[in-house]
Write an enzyme that holds these catalytic residues in place. Sequence first.
Site, PDB file in Angstrom:
ATOM      1  N   LYS B  54       0.801  -1.192   0.000  1.00 24.04           N
ATOM      2  CA  LYS B  54       0.000   0.000   0.000  1.00 24.04           C
ATOM      3  C   LYS B  54       0.854   1.271   0.000  1.00 24.04           C
ATOM      4  O   LYS B  54       0.404   2.315  -0.447  1.00 24.04           O
ATOM      5  CB  LYS B  54      -0.856   0.024   1.286  1.00 24.04           C
ATOM      6  CG  LYS B  54      -1.868  -1.101   1.382  1.00 24.04           C
ATOM      7  CD  LYS B  54      -2.686  -0.980   2.688  1.00 24.04           C
ATOM      8  CE  LYS B  54      -1.991  -1.786   3.737  1.00 24.04           C
ATOM      9  NZ  LYS B  54      -2.789  -1.961   4.970  1.00 24.04           N
ATOM     10  N   ASP B 114      15.045   0.291   1.983  1.00 22.83           N
ATOM     11  CA  ASP B 114      16.050   0.290   3.054  1.00 22.83           C
ATOM     12  C   ASP B 114      16.902  -0.987   2.948  1.00 22.83           C
ATOM     13  O   ASP B 114      17.934  -0.959   2.313  1.00 22.83           O
ATOM     14  CB  ASP B 114      15.451   0.514   4.446  1.00 22.83           C
ATOM     15  CG  ASP B 114      14.310  -0.412   4.800  1.00 22.83           C
ATOM     16  OD1 ASP B 114      14.026  -1.350   4.040  1.00 22.83           O
ATOM     17  OD2 ASP B 114      13.701  -0.204   5.862  1.00 22.83           O
ATOM     18  N   LYS B 142      17.097   4.669   2.117  1.00 21.73           N
ATOM     19  CA  LYS B 142      17.855   4.539   3.373  1.00 21.73           C
ATOM     20  C   LYS B 142      18.974   3.539   3.112  1.00 21.73           C
ATOM     21  O   LYS B 142      18.889   2.373   3.469  1.00 21.73           O
ATOM     22  CB  LYS B 142      16.947   4.025   4.491  1.00 21.73           C
ATOM     23  CG  LYS B 142      16.119   5.072   5.193  1.00 21.73           C
ATOM     24  CD  LYS B 142      15.421   4.454   6.387  1.00 21.73           C
ATOM     25  CE  LYS B 142      14.678   5.519   7.178  1.00 21.73           C
ATOM     26  NZ  LYS B 142      13.952   4.912   8.319  1.00 21.73           N
ATOM     27  N   PHE B 163      13.440   7.089  12.230  1.00 21.93           N
ATOM     28  CA  PHE B 163      12.120   6.516  11.958  1.00 21.93           C
ATOM     29  C   PHE B 163      11.231   7.633  11.427  1.00 21.93           C
ATOM     30  O   PHE B 163      10.840   8.535  12.165  1.00 21.93           O
ATOM     31  CB  PHE B 163      11.517   5.898  13.221  1.00 21.93           C
ATOM     32  CG  PHE B 163      10.439   4.901  12.908  1.00 21.93           C
ATOM     33  CD1 PHE B 163      10.699   3.543  12.918  1.00 21.93           C
ATOM     34  CD2 PHE B 163       9.174   5.331  12.539  1.00 21.93           C
ATOM     35  CE1 PHE B 163       9.722   2.619  12.581  1.00 21.93           C
ATOM     36  CE2 PHE B 163       8.191   4.424  12.202  1.00 21.93           C
ATOM     37  CZ  PHE B 163       8.457   3.062  12.229  1.00 21.93           C
ATOM     38  N   ASP B 170       4.434   4.720   6.939  1.00 25.42           N
ATOM     39  CA  ASP B 170       3.524   4.559   8.079  1.00 25.42           C
ATOM     40  C   ASP B 170       4.240   4.134   9.350  1.00 25.42           C
ATOM     41  O   ASP B 170       5.382   3.668   9.324  1.00 25.42           O
ATOM     42  CB  ASP B 170       2.452   3.520   7.755  1.00 25.42           C
ATOM     43  CG  ASP B 170       2.984   2.093   7.857  1.00 25.42           C
ATOM     44  OD1 ASP B 170       3.979   1.781   7.175  1.00 25.42           O
ATOM     45  OD2 ASP B 170       2.424   1.313   8.645  1.00 25.42           O
TER      46      ASP B 170
END
Lengths: 129, 196
Positions: B54, B114, B142, B163, B170
Site C-alpha cells: 500500500k 532500506d 535509506k 524513523f 507509516d
Amino acid sequence: MNNPQSQPDSTAFVHPIEAEFARILDYYGIQWEYEPHTFTLTTDDEGNVTEAFSPDFYLPQQDLYVELTIMRPKLITKKNRKIQRLQELYPHINIKLFKRSDLRDMMIKYGIDEQAANLLGTDAQTNES
Amino acid sequence: MSHYYPPEKYGQLNDDVSRVLLSTEEIEQRVRELGDQISRDYVELNPLLVGVLKGGMTFMADLLRMITIPIEVDFMAVSSYSRETRDRGLVRMQKDLDEPINGRHVLFIEHIIDTGLTLNYLLHNLKVRNPASLKVCVLFDKSRRRLVDVPLAYKGFDLPDRFVVGYGLDFRERYRNLPYVGILKSEVLHANNNGS
C-alpha cells in the site's frame, strides 16, 4: 531462490534478535550463514591470536557480512573499533553493522512487538522539536 | 504553491512529528523532476509503471501525473514479514499484475528502499517474465541499511537513519496521509510499543 544453508530453528543463536533476523532473511529468500568465519585482529609476538572477530552473519549471494548489536549507542565503541580494524586488515571484506536503532526500526516495521519493546530506550531517536 | 493543507491542519498526526525532514513543496518539486526525466527517457516506449501496495500508492499517484508521455499502470501486493506470516515460509503474492509483461518496458515504482529485501524479491519475480527492460524508481533511500544491492535508475531523496513517517510511510498503518516526511517523536514510538 532456495535457501539450503538456512536453519534458523536448529542454529544456536546467541541472542533472540539474531534468530529473528535469520527468519526475516529466510522469508525473503536470502541465503545466510551464522558466524562462519573468524578474523584475526591482533596477535602477540609469538603469533598467538590475542583478538579476533566473528561477524554474526554472512550472506553469500551478497558477499556481505552483517554484525548485529543491541548495545546502546554509548557502549558500542569497542564494537566499532573491531569493525574498523577488520576493514583495515581485510579491505576486501564487506561488512555492515546493524545497530540497536536499526534492529528496533526493523522489528517495528515488521510488527514484531516483543523484540521491538526489548530494543526501546535508545537515544538513537531523539525529539528534535 | 502546494495544493495540500499546511501541516498544522493535520492535528494529532502532525503533533506526533518532531521535525519535518522533507516539506510538501520539496517532495512535489522532486517528483516533478523525476516525472520529467522519465518522460524523456521513455518517450515512444509506452512503459508500464508497476507500483507496490500500500505504501507506494502515494508516490505513484503523484508521479504518474508528472509524466507527460503515454503510460500504463499496474500494481502488485505481497505479504510482508510479520508475526503472523513468518511461519508460512516465503513471501506470498497477494495481488499479481493484471497483464503479462513480456516484451514491455517496465518501470518499478517504490516509495522507499532500506534493506532491499522486498524489492529484491519483487524484481526477481518480474525478471523471469521477460520484460524488454526493468528499471527501478525509488523516492526515498535509506542506503545505510541495505542488505541486498538493487540498481536504482531513478532516486528522489536519501533519508537519514531515523524513523520517519508521512507521504506513504507509516507507523502501524498511520501517518501515510501526511503530505510531508517527518521524524516521529520518540515518545510516540515508545508509547505504542509498550502497548499504551
